[in-house]
Design a protein around this motif. Structure first.
Motif, PDB file in Angstrom:
ATOM      1  N   ASN A 102       1.037  -0.960  -0.094  1.00  0.00           N
ATOM      2  CA  ASN A 102      -0.140   0.254   0.157  1.00  0.00           C
ATOM      3  C   ASN A 102       0.706   1.886   0.365  1.00  0.00           C
ATOM      4  O   ASN A 102       2.173   1.392   0.602  1.00  0.00           O
ATOM      5  N   GLY A 103       0.582   2.078  -0.367  1.00  0.00           N
ATOM      6  CA  GLY A 103       1.288   3.580  -1.165  1.00  0.00           C
ATOM      7  C   GLY A 103       2.717   3.631  -1.838  1.00  0.00           C
ATOM      8  O   GLY A 103       3.314   4.105  -1.960  1.00  0.00           O
ATOM      9  N   CYS A 104       2.571   2.403  -2.396  1.00  0.00           N
ATOM     10  CA  CYS A 104       3.472   2.016  -3.146  1.00  0.00           C
ATOM     11  C   CYS A 104       3.835   3.471  -4.995  1.00  0.00           C
ATOM     12  O   CYS A 104       5.243   3.108  -5.050  1.00  0.00           O
ATOM     13  N   ILE A 105       2.766   3.636  -4.887  1.00  0.00           N
ATOM     14  CA  ILE A 105       2.388   4.074  -6.340  1.00  0.00           C
ATOM     15  C   ILE A 105       3.338   5.534  -6.085  1.00  0.00           C
ATOM     16  O   ILE A 105       4.397   6.108  -7.052  1.00  0.00           O
ATOM     17  N   GLU A 106       3.323   5.719  -5.206  1.00  0.00           N
ATOM     18  CA  GLU A 106       4.360   7.594  -5.020  1.00  0.00           C
ATOM     19  C   GLU A 106       5.689   7.404  -5.367  1.00  0.00           C
ATOM     20  O   GLU A 106       6.236   8.918  -5.236  1.00  0.00           O
ATOM     21  N   ASP A 107       6.012   6.300  -4.674  1.00  0.00           N
ATOM     22  CA  ASP A 107       7.576   6.533  -4.219  1.00  0.00           C
ATOM     23  C   ASP A 107       8.122   5.591  -5.624  1.00  0.00           C
ATOM     24  O   ASP A 107       9.255   5.139  -5.480  1.00  0.00           O
ATOM     25  N   LYS A 108       7.432   4.884  -6.317  1.00  0.00           N
ATOM     26  CA  LYS A 108       7.500   3.791  -7.577  1.00  0.00           C
ATOM     27  C   LYS A 108       7.848   2.219  -7.171  1.00  0.00           C
ATOM     28  O   LYS A 108       9.397   2.207  -7.548  1.00  0.00           O
ATOM     29  N   SER A 109       7.893   2.159  -6.175  1.00  0.00           N
ATOM     30  CA  SER A 109       8.218   0.863  -5.305  1.00  0.00           C
ATOM     31  C   SER A 109       7.392  -0.740  -5.276  1.00  0.00           C
ATOM     32  O   SER A 109       7.845  -0.639  -4.516  1.00  0.00           O
ATOM     33  N   CYS A 110       6.043  -0.250  -6.479  1.00  0.00           N
ATOM     34  CA  CYS A 110       5.329  -1.435  -6.396  1.00  0.00           C
ATOM     35  C   CYS A 110       6.295  -3.260  -6.771  1.00  0.00           C
ATOM     36  O   CYS A 110       6.688  -2.819  -7.656  1.00  0.00           O
ATOM     37  N   LYS A 111       6.000  -3.768  -5.767  1.00  0.00           N
ATOM     38  CA  LYS A 111       6.083  -4.864  -6.067  1.00  0.00           C
ATOM     39  C   LYS A 111       4.964  -5.737  -7.132  1.00  0.00           C
ATOM     40  O   LYS A 111       5.685  -6.698  -8.361  1.00  0.00           O
ATOM     41  N   SER A 112       3.774  -5.262  -7.255  1.00  0.00           N
ATOM     42  CA  SER A 112       2.914  -5.335  -8.340  1.00  0.00           C
ATOM     43  C   SER A 112       2.164  -4.111  -8.240  1.00  0.00           C
ATOM     44  O   SER A 112       1.911  -3.708  -7.344  1.00  0.00           O
ATOM     45  N   LEU A 113       1.526  -4.278  -9.619  1.00  0.00           N
ATOM     46  CA  LEU A 113       1.010  -3.165 -10.116  1.00  0.00           C
ATOM     47  C   LEU A 113       0.114  -3.062 -11.279  1.00  0.00           C
ATOM     48  O   LEU A 113       0.198  -3.892 -12.019  1.00  0.00           O
ATOM     49  N   SER A 144      -7.039  -1.137   0.839  1.00  0.00           N
ATOM     50  CA  SER A 144      -7.585  -0.807   2.182  1.00  0.00           C
ATOM     51  C   SER A 144      -6.791  -0.765   3.006  1.00  0.00           C
ATOM     52  O   SER A 144      -5.892  -1.429   3.139  1.00  0.00           O
ATOM     53  N   SER A 145      -7.383  -0.307   4.495  1.00  0.00           N
ATOM     54  CA  SER A 145      -6.604  -0.220   5.462  1.00  0.00           C
ATOM     55  C   SER A 145      -5.983  -1.908   6.204  1.00  0.00           C
ATOM     56  O   SER A 145      -7.473  -2.859   6.190  1.00  0.00           O
ATOM     57  N   THR A 146      -5.314  -1.319   6.601  1.00  0.00           N
ATOM     58  CA  THR A 146      -4.156  -2.787   7.821  1.00  0.00           C
ATOM     59  C   THR A 146      -4.459  -2.459   8.998  1.00  0.00           C
ATOM     60  O   THR A 146      -4.222  -3.262   9.444  1.00  0.00           O
ATOM     61  N   LEU A 147      -5.445  -1.470  10.132  1.00  0.00           N
ATOM     62  CA  LEU A 147      -4.830  -1.219  11.187  1.00  0.00           C
ATOM     63  C   LEU A 147      -5.660  -2.701  11.875  1.00  0.00           C
ATOM     64  O   LEU A 147      -4.396  -3.020  13.021  1.00  0.00           O
ATOM     65  N   LEU A 148      -6.424  -3.453  11.633  1.00  0.00           N
ATOM     66  CA  LEU A 148      -6.740  -4.760  11.819  1.00  0.00           C
ATOM     67  C   LEU A 148      -6.373  -5.299  11.776  1.00  0.00           C
ATOM     68  O   LEU A 148      -5.694  -6.232  13.327  1.00  0.00           O
ATOM     69  N   ALA A 178      -8.220 -10.459  19.318  1.00  0.00           N
ATOM     70  CA  ALA A 178      -7.239 -10.633  18.240  1.00  0.00           C
ATOM     71  C   ALA A 178      -7.869 -11.715  17.433  1.00  0.00           C
ATOM     72  O   ALA A 178      -7.929 -11.511  16.275  1.00  0.00           O
ATOM     73  N   PHE A 179      -8.691 -12.930  18.006  1.00  0.00           N
ATOM     74  CA  PHE A 179      -8.798 -14.099  18.049  1.00  0.00           C
ATOM     75  C   PHE A 179     -10.054 -13.210  16.712  1.00  0.00           C
ATOM     76  O   PHE A 179     -10.474 -13.598  15.458  1.00  0.00           O
ATOM     77  N   ILE A 180     -10.807 -12.301  17.007  1.00  0.00           N
ATOM     78  CA  ILE A 180     -12.273 -11.483  16.561  1.00  0.00           C
ATOM     79  C   ILE A 180     -11.724 -10.481  15.582  1.00  0.00           C
ATOM     80  O   ILE A 180     -12.234 -10.860  14.824  1.00  0.00           O
ATOM     81  N   ILE A 181     -10.638 -10.051  16.192  1.00  0.00           N
ATOM     82  CA  ILE A 181      -9.950  -9.152  15.209  1.00  0.00           C
ATOM     83  C   ILE A 181      -9.890  -9.529  13.371  1.00  0.00           C
ATOM     84  O   ILE A 181     -10.392  -9.383  12.639  1.00  0.00           O
ATOM     85  N   ILE A 182      -9.177 -10.748  13.219  1.00  0.00           N
ATOM     86  CA  ILE A 182      -8.730 -11.333  12.212  1.00  0.00           C
ATOM     87  C   ILE A 182      -9.941 -11.495  11.277  1.00  0.00           C
ATOM     88  O   ILE A 182      -9.495 -11.995   9.985  1.00  0.00           O
ATOM     89  N   PHE A 183     -10.530 -12.573  12.012  1.00  0.00           N
ATOM     90  CA  PHE A 183     -11.652 -12.453  11.379  1.00  0.00           C
ATOM     91  C   PHE A 183     -12.723 -11.725  10.581  1.00  0.00           C
ATOM     92  O   PHE A 183     -12.899 -11.686   9.889  1.00  0.00           O
ATOM     93  N   VAL A 184     -13.184 -10.516  10.916  1.00  0.00           N
ATOM     94  CA  VAL A 184     -12.981  -9.471  10.862  1.00  0.00           C
ATOM     95  C   VAL A 184     -12.294  -9.172  10.125  1.00  0.00           C
ATOM     96  O   VAL A 184     -13.064  -8.839   9.149  1.00  0.00           O
ATOM     97  N   GLU A 185     -11.150  -8.926   9.753  1.00  0.00           N
ATOM     98  CA  GLU A 185     -10.300  -8.298   8.815  1.00  0.00           C
ATOM     99  C   GLU A 185     -10.126  -8.833   7.629  1.00  0.00           C
ATOM    100  O   GLU A 185     -10.370  -8.865   6.371  1.00  0.00           O
ATOM    101  N   ILE A 186      -9.845 -10.445   7.468  1.00  0.00           N
ATOM    102  CA  ILE A 186      -9.716 -11.586   6.050  1.00  0.00           C
ATOM    103  C   ILE A 186     -11.323 -11.841   6.136  1.00  0.00           C
ATOM    104  O   ILE A 186     -11.942 -11.467   4.818  1.00  0.00           O
ATOM    105  N   GLY A 187     -12.436 -12.410   7.093  1.00  0.00           N
ATOM    106  CA  GLY A 187     -14.170 -12.801   7.016  1.00  0.00           C
ATOM    107  C   GLY A 187     -13.765 -13.651   6.099  1.00  0.00           C
ATOM    108  O   GLY A 187     -14.441 -14.172   5.355  1.00  0.00           O
TER     109      GLY A 187
END
Length: 644
Positions: free
Chosen positions: A235-246, A396-400, A459-468
């Motif tokens: 995430n955010g790699c476009i600005e510094d042109k360092s994407c692993k895949s794009l 998407s946010s990776t906060l969770l 943490a267990f609840i959070i990861i299932f909410v994040e990944i689904g």
């Protein structure tokens, strides 16, 4: 009889004619050029099987440039060494350096009439040969590169000096085919050093010649945010042109073009999905997959729970067209045009009127009828977009996801390690001090373990909410984490029903509680090690060494406490024996013995000091690991903070 005689006479005449043609040895090459039957081998059938010469060819294939843009033309010369040396017949074609059986591009008709075009592999004009066997000192041809190819080509030629003296597979230096708009940025050159081909070689490009590399500035990024919407990971790699895949989307009227480019991590595919909810399931996917030296385009459809994955079955393959593609040094590139409306399995994908999340993924494995797991990376866009609106797009946010990792590190590296240490070695420390009627070790042990329980469940609840969904990676992290969470969840419930201290079942409870706690702790550390390998976590490989350092410190501290405990028990036993002998027969023995039990066990100060040092070191480990998890991918974060 007459009929038999006529047939015998005809066969005899045909045989005589064949023998005469076989014995007749002409001086020159085939007068009408090479036949298309030799397109693959480039090997002329001279004299019924005369082999090509294995000596150093006195001819060379030279190109007017080392670099050419897609759809552009360049000059290809066949000359003698030294100049002026004559030859008769020839055949020349350009081959894909990475897939030597693939003939690339096409030649333009010769202006001087000394060359004619050949149609090999059902392609028009992709090879050239002579029109007459007369002597010639050089031949100049004009070759046009294809518009849908990026990579290196090598011109291979068969040149005949005489009917029984010819060389097959004489190579040119590699020519790089690049995007048309970037061709002018490369150095241009003509006559190159001669390269000796292998004996009797056929279309064998020389790998020893240095290749022309792309410039450091990747032109893929040049129009991002101006004429096309770009999206890549991390995430955010476009600005510094360092994407692993794009990927990129360009819309002109009702023409929707999708570009994708992988990194140099051994990708077996790169894919872009259109999703309504940023999660896998009922998504239209465009796949670019290198196969047999070329990039193939596929459309697929993803399914959700419980059978997550994608499949090309029952998905129309005519809704998209491959415009450009290449595989250079393992980097996949493709440009695809999609229909405005695609109907897949009863679902309508309308690019003009609907908004979609982008799902960009890349992986190193393929399945029979689909791509494999996205072990290189996967990132959904943060919001659904109108594809026709050029915009800056982030994932998407990776906060969770980061909270899950941080909570687990704090719980199992921090509070669990400290809680187990207190319960095992501090029951005879702070004996005379209590909190709320409970021993100090028990109070702090319970605080640590309640914290572990709370963070683990969260943490267990959070990861299932994040990944689904259940993780599709071939990594035991998910199953080990689930087992650890189950044991952790049961531990405090079992503690609520622990038998009384004098109960005969108390030893059973003690052993079960000890086993459950230590098993969960060991599994949790192993689970964290496996988390480093998760593509979604984007953790650095060197995090393993931080974890190893923690394990070493933790084990050493346990060994020190165990050794100190043995000395403490021995000294305590000696004191008890001495006390009993000196007070034998005195009435104060019982009271004196009771007072002795109110004292800390020997080496209490040492245990407290080591605990303080261990706690400081433990906090440092926890802080370091949490920072690694939260800042992942930490290499890119460090570069951004340092301004590189």
């Amino acid at each position: 009889m007459i009929e038999i005689s006529r047939r015998t006479l005809a066969l005899s005449m045909a045989l005589i004619a064949t023998i005469q043609m076989t014995l007749w040895t002409p001086i020159n090459s085939l007068p009408q050029g090479a036949p298309e039957t030799v397109c693959d081998t480039m090997l002329p059938f001279h004299g019924g099987g005369i082999p090509p010469s294995s000596s150093l060819p006195p001819f060379r294939i030279e190109t007017s440039s080392l670099v050419i843009g897609q759809g552009q033309t360049m000059r290809v010369d066949i000359t003698g060494v030294p100049p002026g040396l004559s030859f008769g017949g020839f055949m020349v074609q350009a081959r894909n350096r990475n897939s030597p059986h693939q003939i690339i591009g096409q030649f333009n008709p010769s202006s001087d009439g000394r060359a004619k075009l050949m149609n090999c592999e059902d392609s028009v004009g992709n090879s050239a040969t002579h029109t007459n066997p007369g002597p010639k000192q050089s031949v100049s041809l004009e070759w046009q590169s294809p518009v849908d190819f990026l990579g290196e080509v090598v011109f291979n030629a068969t040149v005949a000096q005489a009917y029984d003296s010819f060389w097959v597979g004489i190579p040119s230096s590699p020519v790089q085919v690049v995007r048309r708009e970037t061709a002018g940025a490369y150095p241009q050159t003509t006559r190159l050093p001669y390269v000796t081909p292998p004996p009797r070689g056929v279309y064998a490009p020389q790998t020893e010649v240095p290749t022309v590399r792309e410039s450091q500035e990747d032109p893929f990024y040049s129009e991002c945010g101006r004429s096309k919407t770009c999206f890549g990971f991390p995430n955010g790699c476009i600005e510094d042109k360092s994407c692993k895949s794009l990927s990129a989307i360009t819309v002109r009227g009702d023409v929707y073009e999708f570009e994708m480019k992988s990194g140099r991590d051994g990708a077996a595919y790169i894919a872009l999905g259109l999703s309504e909810d940023a999660k896998m399931g009922e998504d239209l996917v465009t796949e670019c997959v290198p196969q047999n030296g070329r990039v193939n385009l596929y459309s697929s459809y993803t399914s959700g729970a419980p059978n997550y994955g994608s499949s090309r079955a029952n998905v129309p393959q005519n809704g998209a067209r491959l415009l450009q593609s290449s595989v250079i040094d393992g980097v996949i590139y493709c440009k695809v045009q999609r229909d405005v409306v695609t109907q897949v399995r009863g679902k309508r994908f309308d690019l003009l009127n609907n908004k979609y999340h982008l799902l960009l993924a890349a992986g190193t494995a393929l399945k029979d009828n689909s791509v494999g797991y996205h072990d290189i990376g996967r990132l959904p866009s943060g919001s659904p977009i109108n594809l026709a609106v050029v915009q800056a797009l982030t994932g998407s946010s990776t906060l969770l996801l980061r909270l899950h990792g941080a909570f687990m590190v704090i719980a199992w590296i921090g509070t669990t390690s400290l809680g187990i240490l207190l319960a095992r070695y501090f029951k005879q420390t702070w004996v005379g001090k209590q909190t709320c009627g409970k021993d100090q070790w028990f109070v702090w042990h319970r605080v640590c373990m309640v914290t572990t329980w709370s963070l683990t469940v969260a943490a267990f609840i959070i990861i299932f909410v994040e990944i689904g969904e259940w993780s599709g990676e071939r990594n035991p992290h998910a199953i080990l984490g689930t087992i650890t969470t189950i044991i952790c969840f049961i531990q405090p419930i079992g503690a609520l029903f622990r038998p009384a201290p004098n109960s005969k079942n108390r030893p059973i409870f003690n052993w079960a509680h000890w086993l459950g706690g230590n098993l969960a702790h060991i599994l949790s550390i192993v689970t964290i090690f496996f988390a480093v390998k998760l593509s979604k976590a984007e953790l650095p490989e060197w995090m393993d060494w931080v974890l190893v350092a923690f394990v070493v410190v933790h084990v050493i501290v346990h060994l020190i406490y165990s050794i100190a405990g043995c000395f403490s028990d021995r000294q305590q036993a000696q004191q008890a024996n001495a006390f009993q002998m000196s007070d034998m027969g005195h009435h104060g023995m019982r009271n004196g013995h009771r007072m002795d039990h109110k004292l800390d066990a020997p080496y209490a100060s040492f245990r407290k000091g080591l605990l303080a040092a261990y706690t400081v070191i433990l906090i440092l480990f926890v802080v370091a690991l949490v920072l690694i998890v939260v800042l992942a991918p930490i290499e890119e974060t460090v570069d951004q903070l340092s301004g590189n």
